[in-house]
Scaffold this motif. Structure first.
Motif, PDB file in Angstrom:
ATOM      1  N   GLY A  91      -6.370  -3.911  -0.977  1.00 19.98           N
ATOM      2  CA  GLY A  91      -5.278  -3.249   0.008  1.00 19.98           C
ATOM      3  C   GLY A  91      -4.698  -3.813  -0.146  1.00 19.98           C
ATOM      4  O   GLY A  91      -3.344  -4.956  -1.053  1.00 19.98           O
ATOM      5  N   GLU A  92      -2.927  -3.169   1.356  1.00 18.33           N
ATOM      6  CA  GLU A  92      -2.449  -4.588   1.431  1.00 18.33           C
ATOM      7  C   GLU A  92      -2.114  -5.329   1.744  1.00 18.33           C
ATOM      8  O   GLU A  92      -3.338  -6.673   2.284  1.00 18.33           O
ATOM      9  CB  GLU A  92      -1.403  -4.138   2.333  1.00 18.33           C
ATOM     10  N   GLN A 117       1.399  -1.120   0.557  1.00 19.67           N
ATOM     11  CA  GLN A 117      -0.304   0.050   0.049  1.00 19.67           C
ATOM     12  C   GLN A 117       0.469   1.826   0.314  1.00 19.67           C
ATOM     13  O   GLN A 117       1.567   2.014   1.101  1.00 19.67           O
ATOM     14  CB  GLN A 117      -0.913   0.119   1.471  1.00 19.67           C
ATOM     15  N   GLY A 121      -2.635   1.798  -3.698  1.00 17.47           N
ATOM     16  CA  GLY A 121      -2.771   2.865  -2.632  1.00 17.47           C
ATOM     17  C   GLY A 121      -2.432   3.967  -3.935  1.00 17.47           C
ATOM     18  O   GLY A 121      -2.980   3.575  -4.809  1.00 17.47           O
TER      19      GLY A 121
END
Length: 289
Positions: free
Chosen positions: A221-222, A12, A198
């Motif tokens: 997401g991460e 991210q 991100g």
């Protein structure tokens, strides 16, 4: 040995700048949590972002830092890609680093995302490398996979696994997921398509097996994806066929058709020449009432 564990890292990224501290921290945490991992792969342009203004000559200090991390943890490391400055030219370049901290090869992206990735030169050399006692790996970057010739060439060079960092933040990610599966199936290989999250991607990294099966698809997401692969699966399917059926690599080898398009001196055809210049779409004027 036929088993090998690769961790794709969907990081991210907070911004289009220096993300190397976050990458270093992620490697340290990954190794502590998953000590069986033997290779780590990040996404395209994660280290310094997507601006060619951040290009550096190679070898660089950033590359040296990644070499130290690879040696420290005895890992194969693909730290995504970085913009490389060569005189007045800029390339999108990926480094392959072995567990001794040595850069064994560098690959320059063959198909910059033109017309949007302006000012970036095209690489011309395919890159495969061998992990001793495991097998042969090939690398490509982002838009390269949209051109089936790139993955087919790597497979013809013996690659059993394709490592493919990408930086996709656009609405065509769903199409890329299909392309990743297709590339794996028609070339009977593993395909690791690792995207950023991100500021540097919309996630949905995907790892595909040699039958085109989805081993794992990440969220947005991460995420860290440690996945054990079995090279014998690639070799068996190339021998006996995808699910015991099609054998596309053998069929391509034994083809009788001659693809004359690839022998053209202009590398084009009359039809392709009618498509116009490779340029961003222009805004259409709205006719007044």
């Amino acid at each position: 040995m036929s088993y090998f564990t690769i961790a794709g890292v969907q990081l991210q990224a907070p911004h289009h700048g220096d993300n190397t501290d976050a990458m270093r921290a992620r490697i340290e945490m990954l190794v502590a949590r998953f000590p069986h991992v033997q290779m780590v792969v990040f996404s395209e342009l994660m280290a310094h972002g997507a601006s060619p203004l951040n290009a550096q000559p190679m070898p660089s200090g950033t590359e040296a830092m990644f070499c130290e991390l690879a040696e420290k943890h005895r890992l194969w490391l693909i730290p995504g890609s970085m913009f490389e400055q060569v005189g007045e030219l800029v390339y999108n370049t990926l480094s392959v680093i072995n567990p001794q901290g040595q850069v064994v090869n560098r690959f320059r992206k063959m198909f910059p995302f033109r017309p949007y990735e302006a000012g970036v030169e095209s690489g011309t050399e395919f890159v495969v490398f061998d992990v001793p006692n495991i097998g042969r790996f090939g690398v490509s970057i982002c838009y390269d996979m949209w051109f089936p010739e790139t993955t087919r060439t790597l497979a013809a060079m013996g690659a059993e696994v394709i490592l493919h960092p990408t930086m996709t933040d656009t609405i065509d990610r769903d199409i890329e997921l299909s392309i990743a599966r297709t590339n794996a199936a028609v070339n009977q290989c593993y395909f690791f398509d690792i995207n950023g999250a991100g500021a540097l991607g919309n996630g949905r990294s995907i790892v595909v097996g040699p039958s085109g099966d989805v081993i794992h698809q990440a969220g947005i997401g991460e995420e860290v994806m440690p996945i054990e692969i079995d090279m014998n699966r690639v070799r068996r399917e190339r021998e006996a066929g995808l699910r015991g059926l099609g054998q596309p690599l053998k069929s391509f080898r034994d083809r009788q058709v001659d693809f004359s398009l690839y022998r053209s001196e202009t590398r084009s055809t009359p039809f392709l020449d009618t498509l116009g210049p490779l340029a961003k779409p222009a805004r259409r004027d709205i006719e007044p009432y």
